[in-house]
Write a protein that holds these residues in place. Structure first.
Motif, PDB file in Angstrom:
ATOM      1  N   UNK A   1      43.745 -24.657 -34.086  1.00  0.00           N
ATOM      2  CA  UNK A   1      43.173 -23.339 -33.811  1.00  0.00           C
ATOM      3  C   UNK A   1      44.227 -22.235 -33.914  1.00  0.00           C
ATOM      4  N   UNK A   2      45.487 -22.619 -33.820  1.00  0.00           N
ATOM      5  CA  UNK A   2      46.615 -21.692 -33.901  1.00  0.00           C
ATOM      6  C   UNK A   2      47.844 -22.502 -34.285  1.00  0.00           C
TER       7      UNK A   2
ATOM      8  N   UNK B   1      36.560 -31.760 -36.101  1.00  0.00           N
ATOM      9  CA  UNK B   1      35.774 -31.606 -37.326  1.00  0.00           C
ATOM     10  C   UNK B   1      35.023 -32.888 -37.681  1.00  0.00           C
ATOM     11  N   UNK B   2      35.285 -33.967 -36.966  1.00  0.00           N
ATOM     12  CA  UNK B   2      34.656 -35.250 -37.280  1.00  0.00           C
ATOM     13  C   UNK B   2      33.216 -35.262 -36.774  1.00  0.00           C
ATOM     14  N   UNK B   3      32.321 -35.732 -37.613  1.00  0.00           N
ATOM     15  CA  UNK B   3      30.929 -35.863 -37.228  1.00  0.00           C
ATOM     16  C   UNK B   3      30.179 -34.539 -37.221  1.00  0.00           C
ATOM     17  N   UNK B   4      30.756 -33.494 -37.760  1.00  0.00           N
ATOM     18  CA  UNK B   4      30.106 -32.200 -37.814  1.00  0.00           C
ATOM     19  C   UNK B   4      29.772 -31.877 -39.256  1.00  0.00           C
TER      20      UNK B   4
ATOM     21  N   UNK C   1      44.181 -40.362 -40.102  1.00  0.00           N
ATOM     22  CA  UNK C   1      42.868 -39.728 -40.241  1.00  0.00           C
ATOM     23  C   UNK C   1      42.916 -38.291 -39.740  1.00  0.00           C
ATOM     24  N   UNK C   2      42.104 -37.433 -40.354  1.00  0.00           N
ATOM     25  CA  UNK C   2      41.963 -36.068 -39.865  1.00  0.00           C
ATOM     26  C   UNK C   2      41.176 -36.121 -38.561  1.00  0.00           C
TER      27      UNK C   2
ATOM     28  N   UNK D   1      44.990 -23.490 -38.581  1.00  0.00           N
ATOM     29  CA  UNK D   1      44.028 -23.695 -39.663  1.00  0.00           C
ATOM     30  C   UNK D   1      44.236 -24.966 -40.456  1.00  0.00           C
ATOM     31  N   UNK D   2      45.383 -25.628 -40.269  1.00  0.00           N
ATOM     32  CA  UNK D   2      45.628 -26.857 -41.034  1.00  0.00           C
ATOM     33  C   UNK D   2      45.058 -28.071 -40.303  1.00  0.00           C
ATOM     34  N   UNK D   3      44.857 -29.128 -41.050  1.00  0.00           N
ATOM     35  CA  UNK D   3      44.325 -30.363 -40.474  1.00  0.00           C
ATOM     36  C   UNK D   3      45.386 -31.064 -39.642  1.00  0.00           C
TER      37      UNK D   3
END
Length: 103
Positions: A76-77, A93-96, A70-71, A62-64
């Motif tokens: 996912x685990x 998560x980029x561009x979403x 950059x993130x 759950x962490x970046x």
């Protein structure tokens, strides 16, 4: 366990992954150099292909995940130090619009 000098890159102190600049065989102990020139011994858990990432610290689910300061996604685990970081354990998560960092 093999101990070798494989080329890797970590660009920023906040990075949680290193990038392999050549293929690294599974169970290899290597030294990763950080931007401040400090080094850390890491044992890669599986073969890491050229251009792929591996965790340089334990990453909590759950962490970046940080690469080049950059993130690049969320874990996912839980991901162990030395484990391959790729689409099987990272959600981009980029561009979403639904996954904007900070939301």
């Amino acid at each position: 366990m093999k101990e070798e000098n494989y080329r890797t890159i970590v660009m920023r102190p906040e990075d949680s992954v290193a990038v392999a600049l050549e293929e690294i065989p599974a169970e290899t102990k290597l030294s990763v150099t950080f931007p401040d020139k400090k080094t850390k011994e890491i044992i890669v858990k599986e073969t890491i292909l050229f251009g792929h990432k591996f965790a340089i610290i334990p990453i909590t689910g759950g962490s970046y995940i940080m690469k080049y300061g950059e993130v690049i996604g969320k874990a996912l685990r839980d991901i162990e130090e030395g484990e391959h970081v790729h689409v099987h354990n990272l959600e981009g998560v980029r561009g979403r619009g639904d996954k904007i960092v900070g939301n």
